[in-house]
Design an enzyme around this catalytic site. Structure first.
Site, mmCIF file in Angstrom:
data_model
loop_
_atom_site.group_PDB
_atom_site.id
_atom_site.type_symbol
_atom_site.label_atom_id
_atom_site.label_comp_id
_atom_site.label_asym_id
_atom_site.label_seq_id
_atom_site.Cartn_x
_atom_site.Cartn_y
_atom_site.Cartn_z
ATOM 1 N N SER A 105 50.997 7.961 8.117
ATOM 2 C CA SER A 105 49.847 7.433 7.376
ATOM 3 C C SER A 105 49.880 7.841 5.910
ATOM 4 O O SER A 105 49.109 7.298 5.118
ATOM 5 C CB SER A 105 48.534 7.860 8.034
ATOM 6 N N GLU A 154 49.370 -2.187 8.961
ATOM 7 C CA GLU A 154 49.919 -2.192 7.597
ATOM 8 C C GLU A 154 51.438 -2.089 7.732
ATOM 9 O O GLU A 154 51.944 -1.131 8.328
ATOM 10 C CB GLU A 154 49.409 -0.980 6.805
HETATM 11 P P1 NAI Z 1 49.345 13.548 17.868
HETATM 12 O O1 NAI Z 1 49.417 14.963 17.527
HETATM 13 O O2 NAI Z 1 48.208 13.058 18.699
HETATM 14 O O3 NAI Z 1 50.690 13.118 18.616
HETATM 15 C C1 NAI Z 1 51.964 13.426 18.180
HETATM 16 C C2 NAI Z 1 52.854 13.552 19.409
HETATM 17 O O4 NAI Z 1 54.208 13.597 19.000
HETATM 18 C C3 NAI Z 1 52.591 14.814 20.225
HETATM 19 O O5 NAI Z 1 52.261 14.454 21.551
HETATM 20 C C4 NAI Z 1 53.911 15.554 20.165
HETATM 21 O O6 NAI Z 1 54.224 16.251 21.356
HETATM 22 C C5 NAI Z 1 54.898 14.434 19.919
HETATM 23 N N1 NAI Z 1 56.154 14.859 19.324
HETATM 24 C C6 NAI Z 1 56.363 15.743 18.338
HETATM 25 N N2 NAI Z 1 57.701 15.829 18.076
HETATM 26 C C7 NAI Z 1 58.320 14.977 18.912
HETATM 27 C C8 NAI Z 1 59.692 14.609 19.123
HETATM 28 N N3 NAI Z 1 60.648 15.154 18.430
HETATM 29 N N4 NAI Z 1 59.971 13.689 20.064
HETATM 30 C C9 NAI Z 1 58.962 13.130 20.792
HETATM 31 N N5 NAI Z 1 57.668 13.455 20.635
HETATM 32 C C10 NAI Z 1 57.351 14.356 19.705
HETATM 33 O O7 NAI Z 1 49.425 12.765 16.487
HETATM 34 P P2 NAI Z 1 48.901 11.315 16.150
HETATM 35 O O8 NAI Z 1 47.499 11.387 15.703
HETATM 36 O O9 NAI Z 1 49.274 10.390 17.246
HETATM 37 O O10 NAI Z 1 49.754 10.965 14.850
HETATM 38 C C11 NAI Z 1 51.090 10.546 14.950
HETATM 39 C C12 NAI Z 1 51.493 9.878 13.653
HETATM 40 O O11 NAI Z 1 50.646 8.763 13.445
HETATM 41 C C13 NAI Z 1 51.347 10.748 12.416
HETATM 42 O O12 NAI Z 1 52.397 10.422 11.554
HETATM 43 C C14 NAI Z 1 50.010 10.332 11.846
HETATM 44 O O13 NAI Z 1 49.926 10.540 10.471
HETATM 45 C C15 NAI Z 1 50.029 8.859 12.165
HETATM 46 N N6 NAI Z 1 48.727 8.220 12.239
HETATM 47 C C16 NAI Z 1 47.677 8.829 12.863
HETATM 48 C C17 NAI Z 1 46.452 8.202 12.941
HETATM 49 C C18 NAI Z 1 45.314 8.844 13.654
HETATM 50 O O14 NAI Z 1 44.173 8.371 13.476
HETATM 51 N N7 NAI Z 1 45.518 9.848 14.462
HETATM 52 C C19 NAI Z 1 46.234 6.855 12.335
HETATM 53 C C20 NAI Z 1 47.435 6.265 11.791
HETATM 54 C C21 NAI Z 1 48.613 6.953 11.721
#
Ligand code: NAI
Ligand code: 3HC
Length: 702
Positions: free
Chosen positions: A412, A445
């Site tokens: 993001s 986006e």
């Molecule tokens: P989250 O913390 O809920 O999930 C991330 C997941 O990635 C975790 O379950 C973790 O175990 C896993 N992970 C970490 N390293 C890994 C690897 N090497 N291989 C496989 N899995 C791995 O985070 P979230 O909120 O889902 O965010 C993810 C991405 O999406 C970030 O880049 C964030 O900036 C972006 N984003 C988040 C939004 C939100 O509202 N939460 C909205 C739009 C984008």
């Protein structure tokens, strides 16, 4: 009869075919062609019955929406469809309308003027005018209650959602469901009824009697809540109610008046702009229809957290098999459990069957390894927001994925070019920024890096449509379009409470303007800690001496992370209802005291203008930088990802309705009060205001 309507014959049945691709809108010439065909068929003694059908994939999608702008600008007079439909209904020979694809708006109104309707089992019918800020304008509010009953007509006209063919038959809107060839079915039906006397829909009054007045009262209550700021929904209810009180002719007259009032409203102009805007954003200058695209038949998502799970669901919903990879079994199990729960909720609400849920779950393959990644057509990375981790993952993907595989990041904030630099194929790397909850929010986006290929962009835009998203192309900068503009908007919302406004005043002012939620309520929902961590990481980029908002940081330092902690700018009770948080007021006073900020009472106008013009000024800067292609791209981002009211068209459309001279004057006032670092007006606004122009006159620089 003319280029748009053809009249042919199969023995004693006349066939009128509308041929106005792509969706057989009722453009000038179409209604005239239908009427002339009906008259010719009536004059032909060899004809016993008439079939009216749409050529191509659909019946009629409604009035030609492009014509509305010409009417409201005075370029053309309004040519009412209602009298033409009376001629169809007055045909002495029965008219059987054959519906396939969609019969929407004026399309359904035309169909209801026929004496019978047969409908393909896959078709839909509806009166979606309210979604364009208008009401049915060709007797839809008068004929629909006569066929479907008053309560259903109220719902269809005030809500605007289409209904299935099966429901249309059950309600009496259509007379027969056709499986297989619709034309053959319609001709067979026409032969069956050819000798029966015709019954005009407008004479079928039996369903108008004995209606419970609560139907209208309840519908009005619902409309006030769900269609805030949209008078068309209430007007549609008034018009249907009129069908129960007035003669058909008087009802049509009343409907016509309300239609005109709605058509000239700013809400309708905004909603029509949004309708075409959604389609405009799919068109990228320099990337035409001829651009080759990759076929996306399989996908993989990395990370099964908040975003990864929802993204995987989008693929499964579109029938695309998707691998979802995690690092640990418990995280994977948690992610899958959320997906399962989301699907189960939909089954419980009757949105689809258990069998559909099972099919979708079967398309999702959970795993802890990169097995199978060498075969997929796209990988979407959705791991924690950290450049080192993202680079490591893209480096790995570069060694595994096939050369034609698109490598997308859901980041993001991070720089797509930096992420791409971890690969030897930056042309295949792109941002796919979904919004939370990713299985629900319509916005996607698509973020182009400096090396992203045209083919990868074109594929992403087409894929967005397949995933039922509204894809908007953005350039690469921190926060892209949506979040970058949100930054100054949120900043002002916090400054205002430091200067003396209450959280409740700020939230209510923006909510009353039409936003789904006020800015401080959104911050609480998203979690204040996210921004706090980012701010700590980027503190070195802040310009010394420039004011920054501090209340959210103070709340976070005290564990008040927002809704999830039960407390943020507001406190939340067990039902997540906000109540004032006295700590916020205390922190705001502390910040003001320490920063020498004068506390005062702040008007609603100032709250609105500070928040809205901060957003708009940043939007104008995005246009100058080429991050957003056109003002409409910004508006569509805000309508589909941020809860901006569609009936205000979006922030840039709203600025045009205020007038850019006025917007500029207010920004200059804020600049004088708060300094140029925060409020220097975008040169684009200055230029357009000086030229007496609007954002809508802005031509993309791409
Ligand atoms: P989250 O913390 O809920 O999930 C991330 C997941 O990635 C975790 O379950 C973790 O175990 C896993 N992970 C970490 N390293 C890994 C690897 N090497 N291989 C496989 N899995 C791995 O985070 P979230 O909120 O889902 O965010 C993810 C991405 O999406 C970030 O880049 C964030 O900036 C972006 N984003 C988040 C939004 C939100 O509202 N939460 C909205 C739009 C984008
Ligand atoms: N008038 C003018 N253009 C229309 C149109 C209409 N009613 N409906 C669709 N189009 C155009 C679109 O702008 C698009 O143009 P583009 O290719 O240049 O971008 C093209 O037709 C194809 O449309 P979609 O991309 O939306 O195609 P889909 O297959 O995805 O969807 C649809 C088809 C469901 C018919 C959808 O286009 C739609 O919902 N259209 C609007 C329906 C509507 O609101 N009808 C009511 C009109 S108001 C009315 O009838 C008033 C009456 O009461 C007097």
């Amino acid at each position: 009869m003319n280029d748009l309507v053809k009249l042919t014959q199969q023995n004693e049945i006349a066939i009128i075919t509308i041929d106005n691709p792509p969706v057989n809108a009722l453009s000038p010439g179409v209604p005239e062609g239908i009427v002339a065909s009906v008259e010719a068929a009536n004059a032909d003694p060899t004809i016993k019955a008439i079939v009216l059908i749409g050529g191509g994939t659909t019946f009629i999608s409604g009035a030609d929406i492009r014509e509305f702008g010409k009417m409201t600008s005075g370029e053309k007079p309004r040519i009412a469809l209602t009298p033409k439909l009376l001629i169809i209904e007055d045909s002495a020979k029965p008219v059987v309308v054959a519906i396939h694809g969609q019969a929407l708006g004026g399309g359904l109104e035309t169909a209801m003027a026929g004496h019978y309707r047969v409908i393909a089992d896959t078709a839909q019918v509806g009166q979606p005018e309210v979604k364009l800020g208008i009401i049915p304008g060709a007797a839809g509010t008068q004929r629909l209650p006569r066929l479907a009953g008053v309560a259903k007509a109220v719902e269809m006209c005030a809500v605007g959602d289409p209904i299935s063919a099966k429901e249309a038959v059950a309600l009496g809107i259509a007379d027969r469901l056709i499986e297989g060839d619709i034309l053959a079915g319609a001709i067979a039906f026409a032969r069956e009824i050819a000798d029966k006397p015709v019954v005009r829909t407008r004479d079928r009054n039996e369903k108008l009697a004995g209606v419970d007045p609560a139907v209208f009262a309840t519908a009005r209550d619902t409309a006030r809540k769900t269609k805030r700021g949209q008078p068309a929904a209430l007007a549609a209810i008034d018009a249907v109610e009129a069908a129960t009180k007035l003669s058909f002719e008087e009802g049509c007259e009343f409907e016509g008046q309300l239609f005109n009032e709605c058509l000239f409203s700013i809400e309708s102009k905004a909603l029509i702009y949004a309708f075409f805007g959604e389609r405009t954003v799919a068109k990228i200058p320099g990337i035409g229809k001829e651009t080759a695209t990759y076929e996306i038949k399989s996908a993989a998502v990395i990370g099964a957290g908040t975003m990864g799970g929802g993204i995987a669901m989008n693929y499964a919903n579109a029938g695309i098999p998707v691998i979802i990879k995690e690092t640990a079994q418990d995280a994977l199990d948690r992610g899958l459990a959320v997906i399962r729960k989301n699907y189960a909720n939909s089954v419980a609400k009757g949105r689809f069957s258990q069998a559909v849920m099972d099919q979708r779950m079967a398309l999702i393959t959970p795993q802890l390894t990169y097995d199978g990644f060498e075969q997929v057509d796209i990988v979407v990375e959705a791991v924690f927001e950290g450049m080192a981790l993202k680079k490591e993952i893209f480096g790995t993907l570069d060694t595994i994925a096939k050369p034609s595989c698109i490598l997308a990041s859901n980041t993001s904030t991070l720089n797509i070019d930096d992420i791409a630099s971890a690969t030897k194929r930056p042309q295949m790397v792109i941002g796919h920024h979904f919004f939370s909850p990713a299985n629900v929010m319509r916005l996607l986006e698509v973020v182009r890096g400096k090396d992203t290929s045209k083919e990868v962009i074109a594929t992403s835009m087409a894929l967005g449509k397949k995933l039922k998203k509204v894809a908007v192309l953005a350039g690469n900068c921190r926060g892209f379009i949506g979040n970058r503009m949100l930054h100054p908007y949120f900043r002002e919302s916090q400054f205002l409470i430091e200067e003396g406004a209450t959280v409740e005043e700020v939230n209510k002012t923006l909510y009353d303007f039409g936003w789904a939620m006020g800015p401080l309520a959104v911050s609480d929902l998203a979690g204040l800690d996210v921004g706090w961590r980012i701010r700590k990481e980027f503190r070195h980029l802040e310009k010394p001496g420039v004011r920054v908002p501090l209340v959210a940081d103070l709340l976070c330092e005290n564990g008040r992370f927002g809704q999830k902690a039960g407390c943020g700018f507001s406190k939340y009770d067990e039902n997540r209802r906000p109540v004032p948080n006295p700590e916020t007021a205390a922190f705001a006073e502390q910040v003001a005291r320490e920063g020498g900020i004068e506390r005062r009472s702040i008007s609603k106008d100032e709250i609105l203008d500070r928040c809205m013009y901060a957003l708009i000024n940043e939007g104008a800067k995005l246009l100058e930088e080429g991050i957003a292609l056109r003002p409409v791209d910004i508006d569509i981002v805000y309508l589909n990802g941020y809860g901006f009211p569609a009936w205000r068209g979006g922030p840039m459309f709203y600025a045009d309705t205020v007038g850019l001279k006025k917007v500029l004057a207010r920004i200059e006032e804020f600049e004088a009060q708060h300094g140029s670092d925060l409020w220097s007006p975008a040169p684009l606004i200055k230029r357009l205001a000086a030229e007496g122009k609007t954002f809508s006159s802005y031509e993309t620089q791409a």
